[in-house]
Design a protein around this motif. Structure first.
Motif, PDB file in Angstrom:
ATOM      1  N   ALA A  89     -23.348 -33.302 108.296  1.00 26.12           N
ATOM      2  CA  ALA A  89     -23.697 -32.258 109.673  1.00 26.12           C
ATOM      3  C   ALA A  89     -22.760 -32.715 110.660  1.00 26.12           C
ATOM      4  CB  ALA A  89     -25.242 -32.509 110.239  1.00 26.12           C
ATOM      5  N   LYS A  90     -21.905 -33.884 110.878  1.00 32.03           N
ATOM      6  CA  LYS A  90     -21.252 -34.077 111.829  1.00 32.03           C
ATOM      7  C   LYS A  90     -19.806 -33.538 111.545  1.00 32.03           C
ATOM      8  CE  LYS A  90     -23.701 -38.241 113.333  1.00 32.03           C
ATOM      9  NZ  LYS A  90     -23.502 -39.557 113.834  1.00 32.03           N
ATOM     10  N   LYS A  91     -19.862 -32.727 110.468  1.00 30.33           N
ATOM     11  CA  LYS A  91     -18.279 -32.185 109.952  1.00 30.33           C
ATOM     12  C   LYS A  91     -17.314 -33.411 109.736  1.00 30.33           C
ATOM     13  CE  LYS A  91     -18.865 -27.810 112.657  1.00 30.33           C
ATOM     14  NZ  LYS A  91     -19.168 -26.983 111.464  1.00 30.33           N
ATOM     15  N   THR A  92     -17.765 -34.402 109.026  1.00 33.57           N
ATOM     16  CA  THR A  92     -17.021 -35.216 108.633  1.00 33.57           C
ATOM     17  C   THR A  92     -17.251 -35.469 106.838  1.00 33.57           C
ATOM     18  OG1 THR A  92     -18.489 -37.047 108.992  1.00 33.57           O
ATOM     19  CG2 THR A  92     -17.069 -36.618 110.772  1.00 33.57           C
ATOM     20  N   LEU A  93     -16.400 -36.167 106.282  1.00 38.22           N
ATOM     21  CA  LEU A  93     -16.292 -36.205 104.984  1.00 38.22           C
ATOM     22  C   LEU A  93     -16.827 -37.809 104.467  1.00 38.22           C
ATOM     23  CD1 LEU A  93     -13.376 -34.092 103.755  1.00 38.22           C
ATOM     24  CD2 LEU A  93     -15.633 -33.573 103.434  1.00 38.22           C
ATOM     25  N   ALA A  94     -17.731 -38.073 103.750  1.00 41.50           N
ATOM     26  CA  ALA A  94     -18.011 -39.216 103.356  1.00 41.50           C
ATOM     27  C   ALA A  94     -18.254 -39.432 102.030  1.00 41.50           C
ATOM     28  CB  ALA A  94     -19.756 -39.337 103.778  1.00 41.50           C
ATOM     29  N   PHE A  95     -17.928 -40.515 101.528  1.00 41.29           N
ATOM     30  CA  PHE A  95     -17.534 -40.731 100.093  1.00 41.29           C
ATOM     31  C   PHE A  95     -18.774 -40.719  99.313  1.00 41.29           C
ATOM     32  CE2 PHE A  95     -17.795 -43.775  96.471  1.00 41.29           C
ATOM     33  CZ  PHE A  95     -16.748 -43.428  95.571  1.00 41.29           C
ATOM     34  N   LYS A  96     -18.731 -40.072  98.193  1.00 41.80           N
ATOM     35  CA  LYS A  96     -20.177 -39.921  97.414  1.00 41.80           C
ATOM     36  C   LYS A  96     -20.215 -40.649  96.184  1.00 41.80           C
ATOM     37  CE  LYS A  96     -23.596 -36.319  96.463  1.00 41.80           C
ATOM     38  NZ  LYS A  96     -23.873 -35.098  96.770  1.00 41.80           N
ATOM     39  N   ARG A  97     -19.119 -40.420  95.013  1.00 37.63           N
ATOM     40  CA  ARG A  97     -18.744 -41.064  93.903  1.00 37.63           C
ATOM     41  C   ARG A  97     -17.392 -40.711  93.316  1.00 37.63           C
ATOM     42  NH1 ARG A  97     -21.383 -37.505  89.144  1.00 37.63           N
ATOM     43  NH2 ARG A  97     -21.213 -35.547  89.966  1.00 37.63           N
ATOM     44  N   VAL A  98     -16.958 -41.537  92.335  1.00 36.10           N
ATOM     45  CA  VAL A  98     -15.742 -41.504  91.581  1.00 36.10           C
ATOM     46  C   VAL A  98     -16.102 -40.725  90.067  1.00 36.10           C
ATOM     47  CG1 VAL A  98     -13.721 -42.327  90.554  1.00 36.10           C
ATOM     48  CG2 VAL A  98     -14.398 -43.100  92.910  1.00 36.10           C
ATOM     49  N   ILE A  99     -15.426 -39.720  89.578  1.00 33.36           N
ATOM     50  CA  ILE A  99     -15.400 -39.570  88.439  1.00 33.36           C
ATOM     51  C   ILE A  99     -14.263 -39.749  87.602  1.00 33.36           C
ATOM     52  CG2 ILE A  99     -16.046 -37.112  86.943  1.00 33.36           C
ATOM     53  CD1 ILE A  99     -17.519 -35.948  89.061  1.00 33.36           C
ATOM     54  N   ASP A 100     -14.310 -40.791  86.963  1.00 35.14           N
ATOM     55  CA  ASP A 100     -13.211 -40.889  86.132  1.00 35.14           C
ATOM     56  C   ASP A 100     -13.271 -40.989  84.686  1.00 35.14           C
ATOM     57  OD1 ASP A 100     -14.374 -43.295  85.990  1.00 35.14           O
ATOM     58  OD2 ASP A 100     -13.098 -44.550  86.945  1.00 35.14           O
ATOM     59  N   ARG A 101     -14.517 -40.501  83.998  1.00 31.55           N
ATOM     60  CA  ARG A 101     -14.750 -40.678  82.747  1.00 31.55           C
ATOM     61  C   ARG A 101     -15.835 -39.761  82.361  1.00 31.55           C
ATOM     62  NH1 ARG A 101     -14.115 -45.339  80.760  1.00 31.55           N
ATOM     63  NH2 ARG A 101     -14.980 -44.956  78.756  1.00 31.55           N
ATOM     64  N   VAL A 102     -15.966 -39.435  81.029  1.00 33.71           N
ATOM     65  CA  VAL A 102     -16.963 -38.737  80.896  1.00 33.71           C
ATOM     66  C   VAL A 102     -17.688 -39.124  79.743  1.00 33.71           C
ATOM     67  CG1 VAL A 102     -15.865 -36.392  81.342  1.00 33.71           C
ATOM     68  CG2 VAL A 102     -15.484 -37.225  79.377  1.00 33.71           C
ATOM     69  N   ILE A 108      -6.862 -25.058  99.165  1.00 36.43           N
ATOM     70  CA  ILE A 108      -7.583 -24.804 100.454  1.00 36.43           C
ATOM     71  C   ILE A 108      -9.133 -24.491  99.904  1.00 36.43           C
ATOM     72  CG2 ILE A 108      -6.956 -22.400 100.332  1.00 36.43           C
ATOM     73  CD1 ILE A 108      -7.351 -21.994 103.248  1.00 36.43           C
ATOM     74  N   GLU A 109     -10.034 -24.717 100.352  1.00 30.99           N
ATOM     75  CA  GLU A 109     -11.537 -24.491 100.154  1.00 30.99           C
ATOM     76  C   GLU A 109     -12.366 -24.342 101.386  1.00 30.99           C
ATOM     77  OE1 GLU A 109     -13.996 -23.805  98.460  1.00 30.99           O
ATOM     78  OE2 GLU A 109     -13.321 -23.853  96.251  1.00 30.99           O
ATOM     79  N   HIS A 110     -13.538 -23.976 101.128  1.00 30.38           N
ATOM     80  CA  HIS A 110     -14.455 -23.601 102.327  1.00 30.38           C
ATOM     81  C   HIS A 110     -16.008 -24.167 102.081  1.00 30.38           C
ATOM     82  CE1 HIS A 110     -15.670 -20.291 100.278  1.00 30.38           C
ATOM     83  NE2 HIS A 110     -16.658 -20.145 100.910  1.00 30.38           N
ATOM     84  N   ILE A 111     -16.551 -24.373 103.055  1.00 30.06           N
ATOM     85  CA  ILE A 111     -18.082 -24.572 103.171  1.00 30.06           C
ATOM     86  C   ILE A 111     -18.588 -23.666 104.185  1.00 30.06           C
ATOM     87  CG2 ILE A 111     -20.049 -25.876 103.536  1.00 30.06           C
ATOM     88  CD1 ILE A 111     -18.721 -28.229 101.886  1.00 30.06           C
ATOM     89  N   GLY A 112     -19.202 -22.859 104.079  1.00 33.15           N
ATOM     90  CA  GLY A 112     -19.576 -21.685 105.247  1.00 33.15           C
ATOM     91  C   GLY A 112     -18.168 -21.115 105.699  1.00 33.15           C
ATOM     92  N   LYS A 113     -18.004 -21.430 107.035  1.00 28.43           N
ATOM     93  CA  LYS A 113     -16.779 -20.669 107.599  1.00 28.43           C
ATOM     94  C   LYS A 113     -15.631 -21.949 107.739  1.00 28.43           C
ATOM     95  CE  LYS A 113     -18.356 -16.596 109.188  1.00 28.43           C
ATOM     96  NZ  LYS A 113     -19.632 -16.603 108.487  1.00 28.43           N
ATOM     97  N   ASP A 114     -16.077 -23.166 107.509  1.00 25.21           N
ATOM     98  CA  ASP A 114     -15.227 -24.462 107.941  1.00 25.21           C
ATOM     99  C   ASP A 114     -14.424 -24.396 106.572  1.00 25.21           C
ATOM    100  OD1 ASP A 114     -16.572 -24.894 110.038  1.00 25.21           O
ATOM    101  OD2 ASP A 114     -17.844 -26.625 109.226  1.00 25.21           O
ATOM    102  N   LEU A 115     -12.988 -24.786 106.796  1.00 29.05           N
ATOM    103  CA  LEU A 115     -12.064 -24.837 105.972  1.00 29.05           C
ATOM    104  C   LEU A 115     -11.434 -26.277 105.680  1.00 29.05           C
ATOM    105  CD1 LEU A 115      -9.690 -21.781 107.160  1.00 29.05           C
ATOM    106  CD2 LEU A 115     -11.595 -21.626 105.500  1.00 29.05           C
TER     107      LEU A 115
END
Length: 490
Positions: free
Chosen positions: A89-102, A353-360
């Protein structure tokens, strides 16, 4: 009416004021194709570098982004992994997880080798373009492999080439569309069960006229040394909310751009036909219209990626000059911003380039960074006016476009937007004035046609009456003249 006249009279003053708010890297093009500075539509709210994510191994040549919900997926190609981040909500990016195998159910490789794209469908399933392994993996939310899309065993597919899938999108039914390196017949289309269904959206052949003439008269030995004339490849794609694929290509003759033969941006329907609307006169959606040699860059815009907002505004990022171009659903340039450099809001090598809402979010593969942009008040007004008009709220749209002009008195689309709003309100004379200001000939002609029809309908009564009076007077005059002649003959 009074407000409209004041806006027209003080456009130059508003432009001067707008210049005070403009940082200098946001611009549009005027009627003559000249660059005009404008107030900033987006501002940088955050720049995330590899060290900010507290990863054990920093990002290395990240090549792709994808958003789903509030998650941003970063394809970290040279580290053979995908990083999932959360947009807070503070318009920052926080680490969630690494996907390196299936999780595989056979002896196939469980890790990645040079992955270049990911797509998350509405049911939570993921498609991962595991490029150097020559496959696209479809996995569930727990990363269990559902099936693998491999090199087609089909007569229409040229065998012997390395199968290197680089981009993938899928529709709501689970049908996947894959762009592969060295494949120039369009996207490879796979059904929901993974079976190959053929090619989709085949591209036109691009050739140089001089080379074509030379090839016509060349010897067989000379022909064998010449480059074959083959269709160009798509460089990236995006599936919009309506199921249409927006595709970009970087292979074209640059002088075909302004004549709209190159078509670097396309919107493909279910039949693979380009249906992108281009109503901007002499200014098709090709990025920069001027290709001056600035900082050693003389090439035209070459789009690395594209994304589409819910309001059908599409934004493409140009890897040549590091700029972002935004167009509405009619093909008009809304704004452009950015550039090459190391300061915030500029890029060394934009890759996605990607977006969430109108944030790029713009990914710089060379800097291994993600820049987060949020719209300014000026940008919000442009979006608001565009959406109001699309929803049929023409009165509200006109009011919002008038506010846009208070920021930027030379913003062509505000005048055109006001004209179209008045046109929809059947205020044809007012619409003509706005179209005339920005030399919108097509819409001016349309407004004039309706104004002429309305004027005739409103005045047909007295016109017919006047015509009748003229006819009657003419008849009476002839009778009087005849009587006078007979009297004079006596």
């Amino acid at each position: 009416m009074m407000r409209r006249k004041i806006i027209l009279m003080l456009a130059g003053l508003f432009t001067l004021c707008a210049g005070l708010f403009a940082k200098g890297d946001t611009y549009i093009y005027d009627y003559w194709g000249e660059m005009e500075k404008s107030p900033d539509v987006y501002r940088v709210t955050h720049v995330v570098y590899a060290d900010d994510l507290n990863l054990s191994t920093p990002l290395k040549n990240p090549t792709s982004l994808f958003t789903y919900g509030n998650s941003l997926y970063v394809v970290d190609t040279d580290n053979n992994r995908i990083i999932e981040l959360e947009y807070t909500a503070k318009k920052t990016l926080a680490f969630k997880r690494v996907i390196d195998r299936v999780n595989t159910n056979d002896d196939s490789e469980a890790t990645f080798d040079g992955p270049r794209d990911i797509f998350v469908n509405t049911d939570g399933t993921m498609f991962i373009a595991d490029t150097n392994h020559g496959r696209v993996l479809k996995v569930d939310e727990n990363l269990n492999v559902i099936f693998t899309l491999k090199e087609p065993d089909d007569p229409t597919y040229e065998q012997g080439k390395a199968f290197l899938p680089e981009k993938v999108v899928a529709d709501s039914k689970g049908r996947a569309y894959v762009a592969a390196r060295n494949i120039n017949k369009g996207f490879l289309k796979y059904e929901y069960d993974g079976t190959f269904q053929g090619f989709f959206g085949a591209n036109e052949v691009v050739y140089n006229v001089t080379d074509l003439l030379w090839k016509k008269f060349a010897t067989q030995a000379q022909k064998e040394k010449m480059v074959l004339f083959v269709p160009v490849e798509y460089s990236n794609c995006y599936m919009d909310s309506e199921g249409f694929i927006y595709a970009v290509t970087k292979t074209f003759e640059q002088w075909d751009l302004l004549s709209d033969k190159a078509k670097p941006i396309r919107r493909l329907n279910a039949l693979g036909k380009d249906i992108l609307v281009k109503n901007a006169e002499d200014q098709p959606p090709v990025g920069d219209l001027q290709w001056g040699n600035a900082a050693g860059i003389s090439d035209p815009s070459k789009f690395a990626d594209i994304t589409v907002l819910d309001n059908n505004v599409y934004l493409a990022v140009d890897e040549s000059r590091g700029r972002v171009f935004a167009y509405n659903d009619q093909g008009y340039l809304l704004f452009a911003f950015g550039g090459r450099g190391n300061v915030d809001g500029f890029f060394r090598k934009p890759a996605a380039i990607e977006h969430i809402g109108k944030d790029l979010f713009v990914l710089d593969s060379m800097n291994a960074s993600i820049t987060v942009f949020s719209p300014t008040d000026y940008g919000k007004l442009i979006y608001q006016a565009t959406e109001q008009f699309a929803c049929g709220q023409y009165d509200d749209s006109a009011e919002t476009w008038a506010k846009v002009l208070e920021y930027n008195g030379n913003y062509d689309l505000a005048y055109i937007g006001l004209g179209k709003a008045y046109l929809r309100q059947k205020k044809y004379k007012e619409a003509m004035e706005y179209f005339k200001v920005k030399r919108d000939r097509r819409d001016y002609s349309k407004a004039f046609k309706y104004y002429r029809k309305e004027w005739i309908e409103n005045n047909i009564g007295w016109m017919v009456g006047l015509l009748i009076v003229i006819i009657v007077l003419s008849f009476v005059f002839k009778i009087v003249k005849k009587i006078k002649w007979e009297l004079d003959s006596l």
